[in-house]
Design an enzyme around this catalytic site. Sequence first.
Site, PDB file in Angstrom:
ATOM      1  N   GLY A 114       0.817  -1.194   0.000  1.00 60.37           N
ATOM      2  CA  GLY A 114       0.000   0.000   0.000  1.00 60.37           C
ATOM      3  C   GLY A 114       0.860   1.256   0.000  1.00 60.37           C
ATOM      4  N   GLY A 115       0.233   2.376  -0.269  1.00 62.96           N
ATOM      5  CA  GLY A 115       0.940   3.647  -0.187  1.00 62.96           C
ATOM      6  C   GLY A 115       1.445   4.166  -1.518  1.00 62.96           C
ATOM      7  CD  GLU A 116       1.729   8.256  -4.643  1.00 61.97           C
ATOM      8  OE1 GLU A 116       2.882   7.986  -5.018  1.00 61.97           O
ATOM      9  OE2 GLU A 116       0.851   8.640  -5.426  1.00 61.97           O
ATOM     10  CG  HIS A 120      13.505   1.590   0.368  1.00 59.16           C
ATOM     11  ND1 HIS A 120      12.982   1.949   1.595  1.00 59.16           N
ATOM     12  CD2 HIS A 120      12.517   0.931  -0.285  1.00 59.16           C
ATOM     13  CE1 HIS A 120      11.739   1.520   1.678  1.00 59.16           C
ATOM     14  NE2 HIS A 120      11.419   0.903   0.547  1.00 59.16           N
ATOM     15  N   GLY A 183       4.694   0.934   4.669  1.00 57.46           N
ATOM     16  CA  GLY A 183       3.840   0.442   3.596  1.00 57.46           C
ATOM     17  C   GLY A 183       3.766  -1.069   3.691  1.00 57.46           C
ATOM     18  N   GLY A 194       6.835  -3.440   4.938  1.00 58.27           N
ATOM     19  CA  GLY A 194       7.019  -3.030   6.323  1.00 58.27           C
ATOM     20  C   GLY A 194       7.359  -1.576   6.504  1.00 58.27           C
ATOM     21  CG  LEU A 195       9.389  -0.280  10.139  1.00 56.95           C
ATOM     22  CD1 LEU A 195      10.659   0.526  10.409  1.00 56.95           C
ATOM     23  CD2 LEU A 195       8.599  -0.419  11.430  1.00 56.95           C
ATOM     24  CB  ALA A 196      11.974   2.529   5.227  1.00 55.83           C
ATOM     25  CB  CYS A 212       4.460   9.120   1.675  1.00 52.40           C
ATOM     26  SG  CYS A 212       5.772   8.088   2.373  1.00 52.40           S
TER      27      CYS A 212
END
Length: 282
Positions: A114-116, A120, A183, A194-196, A212
């Site tokens: 999900g998300g925009e 990374h 996301g 997951g997360l960053a 995002c």
Amino acid sequence: MMIMLGECCYFSVTKPQSLTINGHRRTKRVQCLSRSCELLDFHQELIPYEVAWSLQKDIVKEKKSQIENEGDCNDTLIVLQHPSVFTLGTASSNNNLNFDIKNPPFDIHRTERGGEVTYHGPGQLVMYPIINLRKHKMDLHWYLRTLEEVVIRVLSSTFSIQASRMEGLTGVWVGNEKVAAIGIRVAQWITYHGLALNVTTDLSPFKWIVPCGIHGRQVGSIKGLLKEAQSSCNNHDTAYLHHLDDDSLIHITHKSLIEEFSKVFQLEYHHKTISVPMLCEK
């Protein structure tokens, strides 16, 4: 592929339980067993995005099969860094790219999370939890808020940085700066992506995108926040953090992330080692 099992770290929690003894109500603490979690720790490595993406999907497939056959599966946590890359979520719009998508400054991947759009890169710690929410809580909002809670605890306990959520948005913020993006994808209640968390990340590549899809907000990092606070810091307990090199900041943040994640999700880690060259070759 050769897989070696390594040492384990154990965390347990206790819950109060009320009892009545001789007419008096007493409370005792009963130990609750934590769920088992395999930890694939590549936090000192730069793992290509497509390799980590493929690994996640393979693990999800294995867990689905295990649930069908046994009714449950162990949880897994992958921690790593990526070389510079842009990823697009299911809600992504090319309008949030400040470059020609046919000629991107870095590799670009459109994913099922999900998300925009986000970035990374080196200096950013990425956590990919692959967990069975049936054994935690079958609530995606709870899961997102709990991932945010992990980062908020890390920033507070380790760096004395007071972070918060932003109403209506996903992620972790310090003032107007977003320091952690989240996301996820959930399939049959198995999570992945997951997360960053930006630790020592070079933030200049974020200028190539609208991170995002959020206009009018900034992106921050732990290193940058510590530098901003250096001149006004009165906390002698954390003053030494301002002089740490990048590797040390990554190490300290990684350790805190692992600890807080285990506490929040009540997990017991079993370190699992996979050869990085063999992983990339596969």
